[in-house]
Scaffold this active site. Sequence first.
Site, PDB file in Angstrom:
ATOM      1  CE  LYS A  14      -2.124   0.882   3.681  1.00 27.79           C
ATOM      2  NZ  LYS A  14      -2.951   0.782   4.888  1.00 27.79           N
ATOM      3  NE  ARG A  88      -7.235   1.847  11.723  1.00 28.31           N
ATOM      4  CZ  ARG A  88      -6.162   1.463  11.053  1.00 28.31           C
ATOM      5  NH1 ARG A  88      -6.140   0.304  10.439  1.00 28.31           N
ATOM      6  NH2 ARG A  88      -5.095   2.246  11.006  1.00 28.31           N
ATOM      7  NE  ARG A 127       9.915  -4.946   5.210  1.00 26.20           N
ATOM      8  CZ  ARG A 127       8.766  -4.583   5.762  1.00 26.20           C
ATOM      9  NH1 ARG A 127       8.744  -4.058   6.968  1.00 26.20           N
ATOM     10  NH2 ARG A 127       7.629  -4.797   5.131  1.00 26.20           N
ATOM     11  NE  ARG A 162      11.647  -4.125   9.791  1.00 28.27           N
ATOM     12  CZ  ARG A 162      10.813  -3.115   9.750  1.00 28.27           C
ATOM     13  NH1 ARG A 162      11.166  -1.981   9.228  1.00 28.27           N
ATOM     14  NH2 ARG A 162       9.600  -3.242  10.216  1.00 28.27           N
ATOM     15  NE  ARG A 173       2.295  -7.421  11.832  1.00 26.80           N
ATOM     16  CZ  ARG A 173       2.670  -6.619  10.820  1.00 26.80           C
ATOM     17  NH1 ARG A 173       1.927  -5.588  10.475  1.00 26.80           N
ATOM     18  NH2 ARG A 173       3.761  -6.871  10.148  1.00 26.80           N
TER      19      ARG A 173
END
Length: 221
Positions: A14, A88, A127, A162, A173
């Site tokens: 996004k 949301r 990442r 990370r 999540r």
Amino acid sequence: MKNIIFIAPPAAGKGTQSALLEEKRGYLHLSTGDLLRAEIKKGTELGKEIDKIISKGELVSDEIITELLKNELKSIKDKQFILDGYPRNINQAKTLDNIFAELNIDNYVAIYLNITEEEAMKRVLGRIVCSTCGASYNKYFQELKPKKDGICNKCGSELVERKDDNEETFKIRFKTYLDVTNPLLDYYKERNKLEVVESSNDYEQTYNCIEEILKSEDVDN
Ligand SMILES: [Zn+2]
């Protein structure tokens, strides 16, 4: 071109797509977080109130967010915008409908960036970032890999993983996001305002799909 309500699971791209739309098409990117921070910075009465709420670690009410959003949309009138992070839930979607009706905004589309859990997970867990300059890479994608394993292309420093995501927390999540968002997708589908864009491919392909949608006429018009 149409205004956009962006709906996307974590790591669906996004941010990348918003940046491209800003750069290439002059879209304004509106996120509720930015609106709140801007109001605090202005030092208005409302800004002071928001600052207090956030300092206490509490959530800013829907009423306040609605107010800020309405004012912002009024002030940008003729510019195309991207709504990021709002609505949301169904309640917020209904509130947004009212705001749009009041401001005569009908030219919009809700775009859902569809990505598989596996692909999203590779993007997040692969990442790696530079410990010095912050440049980011991904060990699972050829075009995002550093030239030399574990070394930053830009400054030669060491790359580190990370630590804020592991497989388990990411899965939770991701699933939570889908559970919360599904009713919202139904909401826009029923109103003929939903477009689903496949976002598991490379970002340029995704961007082209989005542009096609923005240029096309509404189904119900
Ligand atoms: Zn670096």
